[in-house]
Write a protein that holds these residues in place. Structure first.
Motif, mmCIF file in Angstrom:
data_model
loop_
_atom_site.group_PDB
_atom_site.id
_atom_site.type_symbol
_atom_site.label_atom_id
_atom_site.label_comp_id
_atom_site.label_asym_id
_atom_site.label_seq_id
_atom_site.Cartn_x
_atom_site.Cartn_y
_atom_site.Cartn_z
ATOM 1 N N TYR A 1 -26.578 -48.562 -11.853
ATOM 2 C CA TYR A 1 -26.541 -47.392 -12.728
ATOM 3 C C TYR A 1 -25.105 -46.896 -12.874
ATOM 4 O O TYR A 1 -24.353 -46.878 -11.897
ATOM 5 N N PRO A 2 -24.731 -46.427 -14.063
ATOM 6 C CA PRO A 2 -23.399 -45.833 -14.222
ATOM 7 C C PRO A 2 -23.289 -44.580 -13.366
ATOM 8 O O PRO A 2 -24.266 -43.840 -13.203
ATOM 9 N N TYR A 3 -22.109 -44.347 -12.834
ATOM 10 C CA TYR A 3 -21.849 -43.160 -12.025
ATOM 11 C C TYR A 3 -20.552 -42.542 -12.532
ATOM 12 O O TYR A 3 -19.477 -43.109 -12.351
ATOM 13 N N GLY A 4 -20.669 -41.414 -13.215
ATOM 14 C CA GLY A 4 -19.498 -40.728 -13.756
ATOM 15 C C GLY A 4 -19.255 -39.429 -13.015
ATOM 16 O O GLY A 4 -20.180 -38.654 -12.796
ATOM 17 N N ILE A 5 -17.995 -39.207 -12.613
ATOM 18 C CA ILE A 5 -17.641 -38.004 -11.867
ATOM 19 C C ILE A 5 -16.394 -37.355 -12.453
ATOM 20 O O ILE A 5 -15.391 -38.019 -12.672
ATOM 21 N N PRO A 6 -16.465 -36.040 -12.707
ATOM 22 C CA PRO A 6 -15.270 -35.341 -13.168
ATOM 23 C C PRO A 6 -14.269 -35.227 -12.013
ATOM 24 O O PRO A 6 -14.653 -34.894 -10.892
ATOM 25 N N LEU A 7 -13.016 -35.557 -12.303
ATOM 26 C CA LEU A 7 -11.972 -35.528 -11.272
ATOM 27 C C LEU A 7 -10.659 -35.020 -11.839
ATOM 28 O O LEU A 7 -10.343 -35.242 -13.009
ATOM 29 N N SER A 8 -9.887 -34.375 -10.978
ATOM 30 C CA SER A 8 -8.499 -34.078 -11.283
ATOM 31 C C SER A 8 -7.701 -35.365 -11.087
ATOM 32 O O SER A 8 -8.054 -36.198 -10.246
ATOM 33 N N HIS A 9 -6.623 -35.496 -11.832
ATOM 34 C CA HIS A 9 -5.844 -36.734 -11.756
ATOM 35 C C HIS A 9 -4.378 -36.438 -12.052
ATOM 36 O O HIS A 9 -4.039 -35.362 -12.520
ATOM 37 N N PHE A 10 -3.541 -37.430 -11.794
ATOM 38 C CA PHE A 10 -2.210 -37.410 -12.366
ATOM 39 C C PHE A 10 -1.822 -38.827 -12.750
ATOM 40 O O PHE A 10 -2.220 -39.801 -12.111
ATOM 41 N N TYR A 11 -1.088 -38.918 -13.832
ATOM 42 C CA TYR A 11 -0.576 -40.185 -14.335
ATOM 43 C C TYR A 11 0.864 -40.304 -13.885
ATOM 44 O O TYR A 11 1.679 -39.406 -14.112
ATOM 45 N N LYS B 1 -0.839 -37.443 -18.951
ATOM 46 C CA LYS B 1 0.119 -36.640 -18.186
ATOM 47 C C LYS B 1 -0.225 -35.154 -18.216
ATOM 48 O O LYS B 1 -0.108 -34.474 -17.206
ATOM 49 N N ASN B 2 -0.633 -34.653 -19.360
ATOM 50 C CA ASN B 2 -0.758 -33.206 -19.534
ATOM 51 C C ASN B 2 -2.123 -32.625 -19.203
ATOM 52 O O ASN B 2 -2.208 -31.480 -18.770
ATOM 53 N N GLU B 3 -3.177 -33.376 -19.430
ATOM 54 C CA GLU B 3 -4.513 -32.854 -19.131
ATOM 55 C C GLU B 3 -4.775 -32.981 -17.632
ATOM 56 O O GLU B 3 -4.287 -33.899 -16.986
ATOM 57 N N GLU C 1 4.254 -41.976 -14.410
ATOM 58 C CA GLU C 1 5.029 -42.742 -15.396
ATOM 59 C C GLU C 1 5.835 -43.866 -14.758
ATOM 60 O O GLU C 1 6.158 -44.850 -15.420
ATOM 61 N N ARG C 2 6.141 -43.738 -13.474
ATOM 62 C CA ARG C 2 6.958 -44.765 -12.814
ATOM 63 C C ARG C 2 6.226 -46.094 -12.705
ATOM 64 O O ARG C 2 6.835 -47.154 -12.835
ATOM 65 N N ASP C 3 4.913 -46.051 -12.452
ATOM 66 C CA ASP C 3 4.172 -47.305 -12.294
ATOM 67 C C ASP C 3 3.033 -47.470 -13.294
ATOM 68 O O ASP C 3 2.337 -48.479 -13.286
ATOM 69 N N GLY C 4 2.810 -46.455 -14.144
ATOM 70 C CA GLY C 4 1.768 -46.546 -15.160
ATOM 71 C C GLY C 4 0.354 -46.489 -14.607
ATOM 72 O O GLY C 4 -0.586 -46.950 -15.249
ATOM 73 N N LYS C 5 0.186 -45.890 -13.434
ATOM 74 C CA LYS C 5 -1.130 -45.821 -12.802
ATOM 75 C C LYS C 5 -1.630 -44.377 -12.774
ATOM 76 O O LYS C 5 -0.854 -43.430 -12.894
ATOM 77 N N ILE C 6 -2.937 -44.229 -12.607
ATOM 78 C CA ILE C 6 -3.574 -42.928 -12.508
ATOM 79 C C ILE C 6 -4.031 -42.764 -11.057
ATOM 80 O O ILE C 6 -4.574 -43.699 -10.458
ATOM 81 N N TYR C 7 -3.834 -41.558 -10.520
ATOM 82 C CA TYR C 7 -4.183 -41.295 -9.125
ATOM 83 C C TYR C 7 -5.168 -40.136 -9.014
ATOM 84 O O TYR C 7 -5.125 -39.194 -9.795
ATOM 85 N N PHE C 8 -6.034 -40.245 -7.993
ATOM 86 C CA PHE C 8 -7.061 -39.254 -7.707
ATOM 87 C C PHE C 8 -7.105 -39.022 -6.199
ATOM 88 O O PHE C 8 -6.556 -39.809 -5.436
ATOM 89 N N HIS C 9 -7.843 -37.996 -5.794
ATOM 90 C CA HIS C 9 -8.142 -37.819 -4.377
ATOM 91 C C HIS C 9 -9.560 -37.276 -4.233
ATOM 92 O O HIS C 9 -10.131 -36.752 -5.188
ATOM 93 N N GLY C 10 -10.107 -37.452 -3.052
ATOM 94 C CA GLY C 10 -11.455 -36.976 -2.782
ATOM 95 C C GLY C 10 -11.818 -37.242 -1.330
ATOM 96 O O GLY C 10 -10.951 -37.500 -0.503
ATOM 97 N N ALA C 11 -13.108 -37.222 -1.053
ATOM 98 C CA ALA C 11 -13.601 -37.447 0.305
ATOM 99 C C ALA C 11 -13.478 -38.926 0.684
ATOM 100 O O ALA C 11 -13.405 -39.801 -0.180
#
Length: 158
Positions: free
Chosen positions: A37-47, A22-24, A49-59
């Motif tokens: 191959y592994p593909y790791g990408i730094p992303l902004s997110h939000f958790y 929630k806080n980071e 609490e209502r559904d326990g899921k993490i959300y992102f956005h991008g292209a």
């Protein structure tokens, strides 16, 4: 199916993991990329609490979207800013690793809510939010990460 933590004495509670999610503001999303191959990408997110899921956005297109379409399995790693004990250089860090499945959000109202909540995590500037929604919402692909397994731990760097 998922491993238990080897260093179980360092494990933090699910509640502490959720607080970190929630806080980071940023983490690293890891996918199975081209040719396995592994593909790791730094992303902004939000958790959410209502559904326990993490959300992102991008292209709407690119390596990340191709990887998700090929295999929805993913992991997401977040860690806090840490702290040091007085007189010590070693940083204490809490980290969270979540495993789950990620999918594309196709509902535009849901995408608008996700984008709104992401912006609100960084600023309460309503004018900025409205401008971003008006100018960019149609070009954004939102992502929903459903957590299947999550662990967190407190580590002292030394």
């Amino acid at each position: 199916m998922f491993r238990t933590m080897r260093r179980f004495k360092q494990q933090i509670s699910d509640a502490e993991c959720i607080e970190i999610l929630k806080n980071e503001k940023r983490g690293v999303l890891s996918l199975i990329g081209d040719d396995g191959y592994p593909y790791g990408i730094p992303l902004s997110h939000f958790y959410d609490e209502r559904d326990g899921k993490i959300y992102f956005h991008g292209a709407k297109e690119g390596h990340k979207i191709d990887a998700i379409k090929n295999c929805p399995k993913a992991s997401f790693c977040v860690y806090d800013k840490g702290y040091t004990d007085e007189g010590d250089w070693a940083l204490h860090i809490k980290s969270v690793v979540a495993f789950g499945k990620i999918s594309l959000v196709t509902d535009i109202r849901k995408a608008e809510e996700i984008c709104t909540r992401l912006v609100q995590k960084f600023t309460d500037d309503r004018e900025y939010l409205e401008k971003e929604l008006a100018n960019a919402l149609g070009r954004v692909q939102c992502l929903e990460f459903t957590i299947e397994h999550m662990t967190g731990k407190l580590v002292k760097e030394s």
